[in-house]
Structure formats: C-alpha cells, structure tokens
Design a protein around this motif. Structure first.
Motif, PDB file in Angstrom:
ATOM      1  N   VAL A  27      70.777  11.439 -54.176  1.00 58.27           N
ATOM      2  CA  VAL A  27      70.384  12.800 -54.540  1.00 58.27           C
ATOM      3  C   VAL A  27      71.340  13.385 -55.570  1.00 58.27           C
ATOM      4  N   ASP A  28      72.641  13.158 -55.395  1.00 62.69           N
ATOM      5  CA  ASP A  28      73.605  13.662 -56.379  1.00 62.69           C
ATOM      6  C   ASP A  28      73.384  13.036 -57.750  1.00 62.69           C
ATOM      7  N   LEU A  29      73.077  11.751 -57.778  1.00 68.87           N
ATOM      8  CA  LEU A  29      72.797  11.095 -59.065  1.00 68.87           C
ATOM      9  C   LEU A  29      71.494  11.620 -59.655  1.00 68.87           C
ATOM     10  N   LEU A  30      70.497  11.847 -58.810  1.00 65.63           N
ATOM     11  CA  LEU A  30      69.228  12.390 -59.284  1.00 65.63           C
ATOM     12  C   LEU A  30      69.440  13.780 -59.894  1.00 65.63           C
ATOM     13  N   LEU A  31      70.205  14.618 -59.198  1.00 66.75           N
ATOM     14  CA  LEU A  31      70.385  15.993 -59.647  1.00 66.75           C
ATOM     15  C   LEU A  31      71.379  16.120 -60.794  1.00 66.75           C
ATOM     16  N   SER A  32      72.127  15.068 -61.051  1.00 68.02           N
ATOM     17  CA  SER A  32      72.976  15.048 -62.243  1.00 68.02           C
ATOM     18  C   SER A  32      72.347  14.195 -63.347  1.00 68.02           C
ATOM     19  N   LEU A  33      71.181  13.609 -63.054  1.00 70.50           N
ATOM     20  CA  LEU A  33      70.416  12.756 -63.980  1.00 70.50           C
ATOM     21  C   LEU A  33      71.223  11.566 -64.484  1.00 70.50           C
ATOM     22  N   TRP A  34      72.131  11.082 -63.652  1.00 71.01           N
ATOM     23  CA  TRP A  34      72.924   9.918 -64.040  1.00 71.01           C
ATOM     24  C   TRP A  34      72.263   8.651 -63.498  1.00 71.01           C
ATOM     25  N   PRO A  35      72.252   7.570 -64.269  1.00 67.71           N
ATOM     26  CA  PRO A  35      71.635   6.327 -63.789  1.00 67.71           C
ATOM     27  C   PRO A  35      72.240   5.856 -62.458  1.00 67.71           C
ATOM     28  N   GLY A  36      71.412   5.207 -61.668  1.00 68.54           N
ATOM     29  CA  GLY A  36      71.838   4.673 -60.380  1.00 68.54           C
ATOM     30  C   GLY A  36      71.181   5.332 -59.198  1.00 68.54           C
ATOM     31  N   ALA A  37      70.466   6.434 -59.432  1.00 72.61           N
ATOM     32  CA  ALA A  37      69.822   7.143 -58.325  1.00 72.61           C
ATOM     33  C   ALA A  37      68.778   6.280 -57.633  1.00 72.61           C
ATOM     34  N   ALA A  38      67.984   5.567 -58.410  1.00 76.37           N
ATOM     35  CA  ALA A  38      66.915   4.754 -57.817  1.00 76.37           C
ATOM     36  C   ALA A  38      67.492   3.701 -56.888  1.00 76.37           C
ATOM     37  N   GLU A  39      68.555   3.048 -57.327  1.00 80.95           N
ATOM     38  CA  GLU A  39      69.160   1.993 -56.511  1.00 80.95           C
ATOM     39  C   GLU A  39      69.728   2.565 -55.209  1.00 80.95           C
ATOM     40  N   ALA A  40      70.402   3.717 -55.298  1.00 82.09           N
ATOM     41  CA  ALA A  40      70.989   4.316 -54.098  1.00 82.09           C
ATOM     42  C   ALA A  40      69.909   4.736 -53.106  1.00 82.09           C
ATOM     43  N   LEU A  41      68.842   5.340 -53.615  1.00 81.57           N
ATOM     44  CA  LEU A  41      67.765   5.769 -52.722  1.00 81.57           C
ATOM     45  C   LEU A  41      67.036   4.569 -52.122  1.00 81.57           C
ATOM     46  N   ASP A  42      66.857   3.514 -52.904  1.00 83.85           N
ATOM     47  CA  ASP A  42      66.241   2.303 -52.358  1.00 83.85           C
ATOM     48  C   ASP A  42      67.092   1.709 -51.239  1.00 83.85           C
ATOM     49  N   GLU A  43      68.404   1.783 -51.374  1.00 79.94           N
ATOM     50  CA  GLU A  43      69.294   1.296 -50.315  1.00 79.94           C
ATOM     51  C   GLU A  43      69.151   2.157 -49.056  1.00 79.94           C
ATOM     52  N   ALA A  44      69.000   3.466 -49.252  1.00 83.26           N
ATOM     53  CA  ALA A  44      68.799   4.351 -48.098  1.00 83.26           C
ATOM     54  C   ALA A  44      67.506   3.999 -47.374  1.00 83.26           C
ATOM     55  N   ILE A  45      66.449   3.743 -48.129  1.00 82.24           N
ATOM     56  CA  ILE A  45      65.154   3.406 -47.531  1.00 82.24           C
ATOM     57  C   ILE A  45      65.217   2.045 -46.836  1.00 82.24           C
ATOM     58  N   ALA A  46      65.932   1.104 -47.452  1.00 81.07           N
ATOM     59  CA  ALA A  46      66.075  -0.214 -46.820  1.00 81.07           C
ATOM     60  C   ALA A  46      66.839  -0.112 -45.506  1.00 81.07           C
ATOM     61  N   ALA A  47      67.834   0.780 -45.458  1.00 79.52           N
ATOM     62  CA  ALA A  47      68.619   0.941 -44.231  1.00 79.52           C
ATOM     63  C   ALA A  47      67.822   1.640 -43.139  1.00 79.52           C
ATOM     64  N   ASP A  48      66.890   2.528 -43.540  1.00 80.72           N
ATOM     65  CA  ASP A  48      66.037   3.214 -42.571  1.00 80.72           C
ATOM     66  C   ASP A  48      64.671   3.446 -43.215  1.00 80.72           C
ATOM     67  N   PRO A  49      63.745   2.520 -43.042  1.00 79.77           N
ATOM     68  CA  PRO A  49      62.425   2.635 -43.685  1.00 79.77           C
ATOM     69  C   PRO A  49      61.627   3.862 -43.254  1.00 79.77           C
ATOM     70  N   ASP A  50      62.038   4.523 -42.176  1.00 82.35           N
ATOM     71  CA  ASP A  50      61.331   5.709 -41.699  1.00 82.35           C
ATOM     72  C   ASP A  50      62.018   7.012 -42.114  1.00 82.35           C
ATOM     73  N   PHE A  51      62.947   6.943 -43.041  1.00 79.63           N
ATOM     74  CA  PHE A  51      63.712   8.115 -43.487  1.00 79.63           C
ATOM     75  C   PHE A  51      62.887   8.854 -44.542  1.00 79.63           C
ATOM     76  N   ALA A  52      62.171   9.883 -44.099  1.00 76.55           N
ATOM     77  CA  ALA A  52      61.189  10.558 -44.950  1.00 76.55           C
ATOM     78  C   ALA A  52      61.824  11.205 -46.177  1.00 76.55           C
ATOM     79  N   LEU A  53      62.989  11.859 -46.020  1.00 78.83           N
ATOM     80  CA  LEU A  53      63.579  12.551 -47.156  1.00 78.83           C
ATOM     81  C   LEU A  53      64.031  11.592 -48.247  1.00 78.83           C
ATOM     82  N   ALA A  54      64.461  10.391 -47.867  1.00 78.59           N
ATOM     83  CA  ALA A  54      64.826   9.405 -48.877  1.00 78.59           C
ATOM     84  C   ALA A  54      63.594   8.997 -49.686  1.00 78.59           C
TER      85      ALA A  54
END
Length: 441
Positions: free
Chosen positions: A28-55
């Motif tokens: 989220v911090d990378l998304l809101l600062s528009l810095w590359p890497g947000a997609a990878e971090a969020l994908d890792e969050a989803i992989a760690a918890d596939p039911d995490f709706a906010l991710a």
C-alpha cells in the motif's frame, strides 16, 4: 475470523498472517507513493493469505492505475466475496468504494469515499481517491474542486501526525493548486524529505513550484530527482513533461525537445493512456503557441498513438486533449464527431463538466483554422469554468495560453495586456514578462 493485525494507522486487518499484513502495508505504501514494487508486495500478501480481501482490493486499485481494467474487475469481485465472509464494517465499506470506482460509477464512488473518510479518515487508500489531479473530485465536473480538496484535507488534518509523508504530500498538493503556494511548498518539500522515493511528493512539489513561478527550483528538482525514478514508473514521462515545460519557459527549445523525445513522445513513454495523450498533445500545442515550428511527424506520431483511445466522449479532460490532437492534425471530422457526442451527452444530462467541454473543443478548432477572434470569443467567457475538465492548473494552463495567443494574433492588444497583467500577478512567468514588454514597446 477475528483480526490479529493492524496497518500503520492502527486500523484492524482481517488476516491472521503476520507476513500477509506486513507485505500488504509495504504494498500500500508503494502504491500510494507510486513507486515500483507494489504489485509484487501485494501478490506476496495474497499468497500468504489468499482470503485477505483488502490485499486483493489494493491489487485491484493498482491494476486500475496500470490500465488493467479486466483484471481489476476480477480482483475486486473476489475481494467483495471474501470481505462479506471475513471482514469488518470498515473493510466492507473500503471494498465497496473501490468496486464502484472500478465499475466506472464515479459520482457514487466519490459520495461513498467522502462518507467513508468521515467515519474512517485514516483509511488513506480511500481518503486519497478524491485527491490529486486525476482524482474523483478533479473529474467530478465541479469548478471548485481545488477548494474542495483543501477542505477535505483540512477537515481530517487532526487525524494525522505532523510527519506523515502521505498526508503532507496531498495536503501540500491541494494547497498549492488552490493558490496557497508558500504553505504548499513547505509541506511537499517536507513530504519528499521524509520519503525520497515518493513519486507523488516529487510530482506535487513540481506543481507547487510551477504555481510559484520558480522555474529554476523546478528544473533543479526534476534534474536531481528524476534519474532515481525507474523509467517504467507510472509518472516518469509526466515528470519529464514538466521538465520540458520548464525548458520551454526558459527559452531552451532544444532542451525541451530532447526531454520530450527521450521520455514523453509515444515511442518512449511508459505512461498510461490519459497521461500519454494529454502530455503529448499539450506539449506540442504549446510549442506551436510559443512560436516554434512543430515537426509534422511529432503530431502524426501522437495522433497514431491516440488512435482508438477515448472514443466515447464524456471524460472531459481526455475530450479536450483529443480535440487538441484533431485540431492540430486537421482531422475536422473527428473533432466535429466528438463535439456532437458531447452535445448529445449534454442534452441527456450525463456530461458532468457541462457545456464548457464542447465549447472548448470548438474554440480549439477555431484557433487551428486561424479564426483568432472566434477562438477568443469562445474562450473568454469560459475562463472560470475551465477547471471543470479536471487535471491540474499546469495542465489546464494550455487553454489560457491559447486564449492569450489568440488575442495577440487577433490584434486585441488591450485585452491581451489585461490578461497578462492578471497572470503575472497570479504567477510570475518569464514568457509572460516578455510578451508584456513586447506589448508595451
């Protein structure tokens, strides 16, 4: 499932995975600062918890920014299903606002985002939606959206620490766009100090410096900061566009063209469709306005790049820039079809920005036809309504520049002089000083 973790604003997160919560916050911090890497971090969050709706919801928001509309719809639909089963009231509202945004229900998304912010002001992904040059307030069709952004930030300022890099960015941006350039500059400079890799802060500061008329500081900022930003970043080409405008302001035409060709032109740009269309169209139009020859192949490349984009009229900011391209390339049919479509939407009440949009398009065609009197007659009454198309002051300035040049070329020197005096009072400009001096001599 109970919440076991919180974000950095102490808002509960419905995930039992510490790793998912941590990767979500980073994403989220990378998304809101528009810095590359947000997609990878969020994908890792989803992989760690596939039911995490906010991710999933944040991933959908990023996909929308990256113009992956189909993927965004799929991700937000999955988030909606999950948040109903495992989510707090705040999380359900959060996902619902994003669903409306992604569905293109902009007016309802704005209403819901403002209501959500009143209840959960520290939910910054939602609070941020109405803010910025392309935010929901800017594209609401309101003429007072600059003031509305300031009001929103000031209403919720008490909820944020004095060193919150995200809030400083958008509070400073909003103030600068609304004429409070000294305070806006202080806040955006501090935001960039706190988080150097914050594209939105660098961008906001560039705008504040533009509104201050401090082209030297803007040039130094862009030259010093842009090389740190990966070329594929969302706003890389747009910040380079600002650099090209600064070079034009300083009379460095070759420098402006060099920046344009390296980072902004269609062959080089990695921007999304809206920035790509608007940055190319407005730079080339200004180049011609300021008396410099625009190579025909640059306009042709811009027209080819814009082909197939924004075919349905209604997004006012895009409509005006598509009209710039059509007027400059002599595509009268395309421009007249756009105007007809806009007038049809005006008649059925679905054109939120109102009659200013087709009138601006007609004025641009008049200018291209060298009907300078006709162009000025259309543009002068619209000056207070141009803000309705959205975007920033720097982006909309191309319209006022067109009016000024139409007055000068039409021999209306008294009216041109009055407009220049007003502009110089509002924002010092080397070009305006030169124009004013030439009128006085």
């Amino acid at each position: 499932m109970p919440s076991f973790h919180t974000d950095r604003y102490d808002l509960p997160l419905s995930t039992s995975s510490a790793h998912a919560a941590e990767r979500y916050q980073v994403g989220v911090d990378l998304l809101l600062s528009l810095w590359p890497g947000a997609a990878e971090a969020l994908d890792e969050a989803i992989a760690a918890d596939p039911d995490f709706a906010l991710a999933l919801a944040a991933r959908a928001r990023l996909q929308l920014i990256d113009n992956q509309a189909g993927a965004a719809r799929e991700a937000i639909a999955r988030a909606q299903r999950l948040v109903e089963r495992r989510g707090t009231e705040r999380e359900r509202s959060h996902v619902q606002v994003l669903q409306r945004l992604i569905a293109g229900e902009s007016a309802q998304a704005l209403q819901d985002a403002l209501a959500h912010a009143d209840r959960w002001p520290r939910d910054i992904l939602i609070l941020g939606l109405p803010l910025g040059a392309f935010g929901l307030l800017a594209f609401s069709g309101r003429a007072d959206h600059d003031q509305a952004r300031v009001d929103l930030c000031e209403r919720h300022a008490r909820h944020f620490a004095a060193d919150d890099w995200w809030f400083l960015t958008y509070r400073g941006w909003s103030l600068g766009e609304n004429g409070e350039v000294v305070r806006g500059r202080t806040l955006t400079e501090r935001a960039l100090e706190l988080r150097r890799h914050n594209v939105n802060a660098a961008h906001a500061l560039t705008h504040v410096l533009h509104e201050s008329g401090d082209s030297q500081a803007a040039q130094a900022l862009i030259a010093g900061w842009l090389p740190e930003y990966p070329h594929h970043g969302t706003l890389h080409g747009h910040i380079a566009w600002h650099g090209a405008l600064v070079a034009l302001e300083q009379g460095d035409i070759q420098g402006a063209l060099d920046l344009y060709q390296r980072f902004v032109a269609p062959a080089a740009s990695t921007a999304g469709p809206l920035n790509r269309v608007s940055d190319n169209a407005s730079f080339l139009w200004r180049l011609g306005l300021y008396g410099h020859e625009v190579p025909a192949d640059l306009w042709q490349a811009t027209a080819a790049s814009a082909s197939g984009l924004f075919q349905q009229p209604g997004l006012a900011f895009a409509d005006v820039h598509m009209a710039l391209i059509a007027a400059a390339t002599g595509d009268r049919q395309a421009l007249e079809e756009r105007v007809a479509g806009l007038e049809a939407r005006l008649c059925d009440g679905t054109l939120s920005a109102g009659p200013v949009v087709p009138l601006l398009c007609r004025a641009l065609l008049a200018f291209a036809d060298e009907d300078y009197d006709g162009c000025a007659r259309l543009l002068e009454p619209l000056r207070t309504d141009v803000a309705r198309i959205g975007g920033s002051g720097a982006q909309r300035e191309v319209i006022e520049d067109t009016l000024l040049v139409a007055l000068l070329r039409g021999g209306e020197h008294t009216r041109a002089g009055a407009l220049l005096d007003e502009r110089l009072h509002r924002r010092p400009s080397t070009r305006d000083r030169h124009w004013r001096a030439s009128l006085a001599s």
